[in-house]
Design a protein around this motif. Structure first.
Motif, short mmCIF file in Angstrom:
data_model
loop_
_atom_site.label_atom_id
_atom_site.label_comp_id
_atom_site.label_asym_id
_atom_site.label_seq_id
_atom_site.Cartn_x
_atom_site.Cartn_y
_atom_site.Cartn_z
N ASN A 148 0.83 -1.22 0.00
CA ASN A 148 0.00 0.00 0.00
C ASN A 148 0.86 1.26 0.00
OD1 ASN A 148 -2.38 -1.44 0.01
ND2 ASN A 148 -2.55 -1.48 2.25
N GLN A 149 1.91 1.23 0.82
CA GLN A 149 2.80 2.39 0.86
C GLN A 149 3.50 2.59 -0.48
OE1 GLN A 149 5.44 1.80 4.17
NE2 GLN A 149 3.85 2.13 5.72
N LYS A 150 3.84 1.46 -1.11
CA LYS A 150 4.50 1.54 -2.42
C LYS A 150 3.55 2.15 -3.46
CE LYS A 150 6.90 -1.30 -5.86
NZ LYS A 150 7.33 -2.69 -6.21
N ARG A 151 2.28 1.69 -3.46
CA ARG A 151 1.30 2.23 -4.42
C ARG A 151 1.03 3.70 -4.13
NH1 ARG A 151 -1.05 -2.99 -3.79
NH2 ARG A 151 -2.40 -2.21 -2.12
N GLN A 152 0.97 4.06 -2.82
CA GLN A 152 0.75 5.47 -2.46
C GLN A 152 1.90 6.34 -2.94
OE1 GLN A 152 -1.92 6.79 -1.22
NE2 GLN A 152 -1.10 8.86 -0.95
N LEU A 153 3.11 5.82 -2.82
CA LEU A 153 4.28 6.57 -3.28
C LEU A 153 4.24 6.76 -4.79
CD1 LEU A 153 7.04 7.84 -2.71
CD2 LEU A 153 8.04 5.55 -2.90
N GLU A 154 3.88 5.69 -5.53
CA GLU A 154 3.79 5.81 -6.99
C GLU A 154 2.72 6.81 -7.41
OE1 GLU A 154 3.06 1.83 -8.16
OE2 GLU A 154 5.18 1.20 -8.02
N LYS A 155 1.57 6.81 -6.67
CA LYS A 155 0.51 7.78 -6.97
C LYS A 155 0.97 9.20 -6.73
CE LYS A 155 -4.29 8.86 -5.74
NZ LYS A 155 -4.02 10.26 -5.45
N GLU A 156 1.67 9.41 -5.59
CA GLU A 156 2.17 10.76 -5.29
C GLU A 156 3.17 11.22 -6.34
OE1 GLU A 156 3.71 10.42 -1.38
OE2 GLU A 156 1.74 10.38 -0.39
N GLN A 157 4.02 10.27 -6.80
CA GLN A 157 4.99 10.64 -7.84
C GLN A 157 4.29 11.01 -9.14
OE1 GLN A 157 7.43 7.14 -7.99
NE2 GLN A 157 8.80 7.84 -6.33
N MET A 158 3.23 10.26 -9.53
CA MET A 158 2.48 10.55 -10.74
C MET A 158 1.76 11.89 -10.62
SD MET A 158 1.72 9.84 -13.78
CE MET A 158 2.42 8.19 -13.89
N ASP A 159 1.14 12.14 -9.45
CA ASP A 159 0.46 13.43 -9.25
C ASP A 159 1.44 14.58 -9.36
OD1 ASP A 159 -1.89 12.11 -8.87
OD2 ASP A 159 -1.84 12.19 -6.66
N ALA A 160 2.62 14.39 -8.81
CA ALA A 160 3.64 15.45 -8.88
C ALA A 160 4.07 15.68 -10.33
CB ALA A 160 4.84 15.06 -8.02
N PHE A 161 4.22 14.58 -11.06
CA PHE A 161 4.59 14.70 -12.48
C PHE A 161 3.52 15.46 -13.28
CE2 PHE A 161 3.92 12.78 -16.70
CZ PHE A 161 5.08 13.22 -17.33
N ALA A 230 9.95 8.21 2.36
CA ALA A 230 10.56 7.02 2.99
C ALA A 230 9.48 6.16 3.64
CB ALA A 230 11.59 7.45 4.04
N ALA A 231 9.56 4.86 3.35
CA ALA A 231 8.62 3.91 3.97
C ALA A 231 9.12 3.53 5.35
CB ALA A 231 8.48 2.66 3.11
N THR A 232 8.30 3.79 6.32
CA THR A 232 8.71 3.50 7.70
C THR A 232 7.77 2.49 8.32
OG1 THR A 232 7.39 5.30 8.59
CG2 THR A 232 9.68 5.80 8.03
N THR A 233 8.33 1.58 9.12
CA THR A 233 7.53 0.60 9.86
C THR A 233 7.96 0.62 11.32
OG1 THR A 233 9.12 -1.16 9.40
CG2 THR A 233 7.27 -0.94 7.87
N LYS A 234 7.04 0.27 12.18
CA LYS A 234 7.35 0.26 13.63
C LYS A 234 8.32 -0.87 13.95
CE LYS A 234 2.96 2.20 15.15
NZ LYS A 234 1.77 2.01 16.00
N PRO A 235 9.25 -0.63 14.83
CA PRO A 235 10.18 -1.71 15.21
C PRO A 235 9.43 -2.81 15.94
CG PRO A 235 10.43 0.14 16.71
CD PRO A 235 9.52 0.61 15.59
N ALA A 236 9.88 -4.06 15.70
CA ALA A 236 9.26 -5.20 16.37
C ALA A 236 9.67 -5.25 17.83
CB ALA A 236 9.66 -6.50 15.68
N ILE A 237 8.69 -5.45 18.72
CA ILE A 237 8.97 -5.51 20.16
C ILE A 237 8.51 -6.86 20.70
CG2 ILE A 237 8.48 -4.49 22.42
CD1 ILE A 237 7.95 -1.87 21.00
N ASN A 238 9.42 -7.58 21.33
CA ASN A 238 9.09 -8.88 21.91
C ASN A 238 8.56 -8.66 23.32
OD1 ASN A 238 8.85 -11.45 22.85
ND2 ASN A 238 10.92 -12.09 22.29
N ARG A 239 7.25 -8.70 23.48
CA ARG A 239 6.65 -8.43 24.78
C ARG A 239 6.63 -9.63 25.71
NH1 ARG A 239 4.88 -3.40 24.66
NH2 ARG A 239 4.37 -2.43 22.67
N SER A 240 7.18 -10.74 25.22
CA SER A 240 7.27 -11.91 26.10
C SER A 240 8.45 -11.84 27.04
CB SER A 240 7.38 -13.19 25.27
OG SER A 240 8.60 -13.21 24.56
N LEU A 241 9.38 -10.90 26.74
CA LEU A 241 10.57 -10.77 27.59
C LEU A 241 10.25 -9.87 28.76
CD1 LEU A 241 13.34 -10.37 24.89
CD2 LEU A 241 12.62 -12.43 26.06
#
Length: 452
Positions: A148-161, A230-241
């Motif tokens: 989804n982020q990739k498609r959103q980025l491509e759309k934004e690039q096309m709109d800018a163009f 830039a595509a950003t994702t939340k860091p993985a957190i191990n809550r079992s520790l």
């Protein structure tokens, strides 16, 4: 859990094998082994009353192995009185009967434990499958989010163009209009260069695209730099520790001032676990003072006094209940008991368990001499929990000692010397006990046979 995973029949075999681990030391008098057999029967009966089936079965197994196999290998076996052998055979029959009755009870118990283990394994397998499915779904969700982020980025690039191309078209139109009116102005300088109501076309530029897009888009020979988002994702957190709490358990010495036994020593030795996994011995806090009072006359003459500790087993703990001061011959650095058969009669009378011995050091500190080490060896050989208590009259000390199971027992067991003689001191042959707990709520009775 480690034992529950075994089949019930295998657990029964392992339990009997544990009870079969009994060795005979030819340096220990055989009659002491016969007395030890009687104590095994007493303790097995106590365990059975407390519903501790495993320990009861193990002790019956030890009795059976000792009586059937091991005692016959002792060099003094033929010297044992016939009456004592007959009593042993009678008790052996009882031990067989008790062990056979315990087998089905233990088997049922182990079958239930094994059934629960299988159910837990099935639940664990199902939970693992669900966890795996959950992780797969999470990975798919993350993958979909990236798409989804990739498609959103491509759309934004096309709109800018498209916006940039429209801006350029409007700019070219403006330039054409400006050129047209410039020609007219050359003819009539009073006419304005541009109509009053004419304004430059707005620049339709996506603010986020212009600052975040880094792709270069070439149109009509002009390169426009649009930084990518830039595509950003939340860091993985191990809550079992979880954070681990680390505590510092201080060690406790077992040599103490007699005047402090009822306070600091009692409080510091309430330990549920010990170094060698031994059962706890509960020693009344009044024990040392009452013994030293009986030994006072000998202490003033610089003569040692000794006694034997007897007690009972209750709730996985040994409790010292009696000190028997037998007939003895004392010296400044030694003490030898006499009429040992009387002590066995006393043990039978009170139905007690021998838990070790106690003796005084009139002019020395609390420690175990070379003679003391050999004296204590048979006690600890027959019962690992046996304690040697040393009371120093001159230095007002009380020590609770034992031979080190991994070294001292081997060295003393293989030593054939008598009297005072040197032993290697590194590593140590004895150490302070950490399985002894002093209690002010327990009382001890002293039986002094020296005056009989």
């Amino acid at each position: 859990m480690a034992t529950a995973m075994l089949e019930p029949s295998q657990r029964l075999r392992d339990l009997f094998s544990k009870g079969s681990q009994v060795d005979i030391n030819h340096n220990v008098p055989i009659r002491r082994y016969y007395r030890s057999c009687q104590e095994l029967m007493r303790m097995a009966s106590v365990y059975l009353e407390e519903k501790d089936l495993e320990n009861s079965y193990i002790l019956y197994a030890k009795y059976i192995v000792l009586s059937v196999e091991k005692l016959k290998t002792h060099p003094d076996f033929n010297n044992v009185p016939a009456a004592e052998k007959a009593a042993n055979r009678k008790a052996l029959k009882l031990a067989f009967e008790k062990a056979e009755k315990l087998k089905p009870l233990l088997k049922n118990k182990y079958e239930e434990a094994y059934k629960k283990y299988i159910q837990q394994q099935e639940r664990a397998t199902e939970l693992a499958r669900l966890e795996k499915e959950k992780r797969r779904q999470e990975e798919e969700n993350i993958k979909a989010e990236i798409e989804n982020q990739k498609r959103q980025l491509e759309k934004e690039q096309m709109d800018a163009f498209l916006n940039e191309r429209r801006r350029k078209e409007l700019e070219m139109e403006r330039l054409e209009i400006e050129a047209k009116y410039s020609d007219q102005a050359a003819k009539d300088t009073k006419q304005p260069l541009l109509p009053i109501d004419f304004a430059l076309p707005p620049i339709f530029c996506n603010s986020s695209s212009s600052t975040e897009n880094t792709s270069a888009i070439a149109t009509a020979g002009v390169a426009v730099q649009i930084p990518p988002k830039a595509a950003t994702t939340k860091p993985a957190i191990n809550r079992s520790l979880k954070p681990t709490l680390i505590t510092d358990n201080s060690t406790v010495s077992n040599v103490h001032n007699v005047d402090q036994l009822s306070t600091s020593f009692t409080a510091s030795l309430t330990i549920s676990k010990n170094k060698y996994g031994l059962r706890t011995i509960v020693s009344p806090s009044e024990l040392s003072s009452k013994f030293m009072k009986c030994a006072e006359a000998n202490t003033c003459k610089n003569i040692e006094t000794c006694g034997v500790l007897f007690g009972k087993l209750a709730n996985e703990e040994f409790v010292i209940t009696h000190i028997l001061i037998p007939h003895q011959i004392g010296a400044p650095d030694s003490c030898d008991t006499t009429r040992e058969e009387d002590m066995w009669d006393f043990q039978d009378q009170y139905n007690g368990i021998c838990l070790g011995w106690i003796h005084s050091h009139p002019s020395q500190t609390a420690f175990l001499s070379s003679v003391d080490l050999h004296t204590h060896y048979p006690y600890q050989c027959l019962m690992p929990e046996s304690v040697a208590i040393v009371c120093s009259g001159k230095f007002n000390e009380v020590g609770y000692f034992m031979l080190t199971p991994d070294h001292g027992m081997n060295v003393i067991g293989n030593c054939r010397k008598i009297g005072f003689h040197p032993h290697p001191s590194n590593p140590a042959l004895f150490e302070a006990c950490d399985h002894v707990k002093v209690s002010s709520s327990q009382k001890v009775e002293i039986v002094d046979w020296r005056k009989k």
